[in-house]
Design an enzyme around this catalytic site. Sequence first.
Site, PDB file in Angstrom:
ATOM      1  CG  HIS A  58       6.378 -35.917  -9.120  1.00  9.62           C
ATOM      2  ND1 HIS A  58       5.795 -34.740  -9.503  1.00  9.62           N
ATOM      3  CD2 HIS A  58       6.941 -35.682  -7.914  1.00  9.62           C
ATOM      4  CE1 HIS A  58       6.007 -33.829  -8.568  1.00  9.62           C
ATOM      5  NE2 HIS A  58       6.702 -34.371  -7.588  1.00  9.62           N
TER       6      HIS A  58
ATOM      7  NE  ARG B 103       1.854 -30.074  -7.499  1.00  7.28           N
ATOM      8  CZ  ARG B 103       1.912 -31.302  -6.969  1.00  7.28           C
ATOM      9  NH1 ARG B 103       0.900 -31.767  -6.286  1.00  7.28           N
ATOM     10  NH2 ARG B 103       2.970 -32.055  -7.152  1.00  7.28           N
TER      11      ARG B 103
END
Length: 632
Positions: free
Chosen positions: A249, A269
Amino acid sequence: MADIERHDYDVIVIGAGGAGLRAAIEARSRGLRTAVVCKSLFGKAHTVMAEGGIAASMGNVNSRDNWQVHYRDTMRGGKFLNNWRMAELHAKEAPQRVWELETYGALFDRTPEGKISQRNFGGHEYPRLAHVGDRTGLELIRTLQQKIVSLQQEDHAEHGDYEARLRVYPECTVTELLLDEGRIAGAFAYWRENGRFLRLEAPTVVLATGGIGKSFKVTSNSWEYTGDGHALALRAGANLIDMEFVQFHPTGMVYPPSVKGILVTESVRGDGGVLRDAEGRRFMFDYVPEVFKGSYADSEQEADGWYSDPDNNRRPPELLPRDEVARAINSEVKEGRGSPHGGVYLDVASRLPAEEIARRLPSMHHQFKELADVDITAESMEVGPTCHYVMGGVEVDPDTAASGVAGLFAAGEAAGGMHGSNRLGGNSLGDLLVFGKRAGAGAAEYVAGLGARPEVSQADVEAAEQRALRPFEESGSAAAQHPYALHGELQQVMNELVGIIRRGEEMSSALDELAELKDRAGHMAVFEGNRQFNPAWHLTLDVANMLLVSECVARAALRRTESRGGHTRDDHPGMDATWRRRQLVCEHRDGAVTVTERTHPPMRRDLLELFDITELRKYFTADELGEVTAEL
Ligand code: FAD
């Protein structure tokens, strides 16, 4: 042997995360006597850590979303290596599984019109993740547990016994699967609290044991992620597929060292956060790969415009699939443009009002304040890649979740195929609901069609007991090895030599080191204490599983001489179309791991038609394209 508890069921579900609970609900609802065995406390499975949400094309926020768009996104995310039937079932059924959760009592965040809210995530064309703030996994598990309790209440009303058809064995670890002439006959386990053994008999087992992240030093994964299900399946004779694909990740915490690897959800995000280098530059615009050019914005203005007007602007490159973002961060750090602690900056503070950040991302706000003394409403976070998810797992039939071993099923992170070379965020929670249910149904159908039930052999139970107790016998030996030391060394090898960026010679030396660790692991000892809650003993059993699974990862990664999704090779950069249809299969024969190649079956015509030929051209070989154009 006298003190071994003995119980009899139709199905044993190993694991009480989302996949295990959904499988158990299905099996019990179809009348099977079901046991749920989990090494964690009930309600503490890894799934509770899931933050961002469940991907399902309900179209609540953008009505243009549908299963076909979700299917396309999933295949693109996996770089066309996914088992396309699994991706199809997942895209079609995830919305029903989310609505079903509501009927079990889940309380999702809502849109202004009162529908289930859906948020943006990397690689998903439309806002698609049904969520509960950034604590979606907690609500998912709470809801499934509630459903289990309600089924137990029904059983009490009918049979006077809450556990008549559904019993949970918490803090109980399965060490072996028991077979009868190649068919599942049961499982051997021990209570973590008192070390006493259990012999569970059943013709079916559903593996829902999650992932393997604890084999790596820097990981977002919890202590249970020791690859037990992967190892149990291998040893029982099932295949593992796609083991070279491990997801790193892009955003884990990098500082302070004690919390390195803990996840920073992609929702940051999705909700507007951007990545910056040490100079404050949004570097992701430099890293849009050829296959995604055209779908992502090439200016900050356009990227920012997308949040309010997605129809007339392209997506920000911060929302590329995870493998792309993780590689980009890695390059920035390597080029010397990183943050002081070896990451980059994730900035949401300058993008949203403080109260909005605290409302949308309460766990992240809390996590950074408590663990790093950073206020994310005012400062940027320092982030870097962390081992997060394993795309590889038990090879299963897409429709029934059955493995190649009769009576053995697998679902959730323990199963392979669905995500190809790279999973999209949110697709795991969808996966475990869709295939958890299918595994429960598959087990029920298998039991219904069963003639004579397989039988557990006393000799196998005694052998399993002996193997589990061996680390106590080793304690006095001169060759005794400490499991904590071995685990640390294993994590170092995997992180450094089979990590986010790989090279052939490094993986070869990783295999040498793994072989040496395996030899030493044969002498792992407990040193102190007895069978009553003894973490060193538990770890000896876990390390053996991690070593076996790590060998599969390293062997498959060495074999695949291209870069694709979660598998990046410095010595073979770029995707090689000839590898796209090739799948690597790990087997365990006579104590050794072998890796063989297999060809993926071609995608069904109606699914192929969902893609434009110009897109397929980016992935397929000329020969395949020829076949496809003839087909279309
Ligand atoms: P788990 O939930 O891990 O359950 C495994 C179970 O197996 C546990 O009960 C464990 O105790 C048990 N077990 C293991 N070995 C044994 C054994 N030998 N004997 C008995 N029991 C055993 N995915 C998304 O889709 N959306 C997200 O927003 C998201 N956020 C995430 C955030 C974090 C921090 C992390 C780490 C992951 C996230 N993921 C997310 C991924 C997702 O949470 C996992 O992939 C998923 O929860 C796995 O579920 P599972 O049911 O397969 O296994």
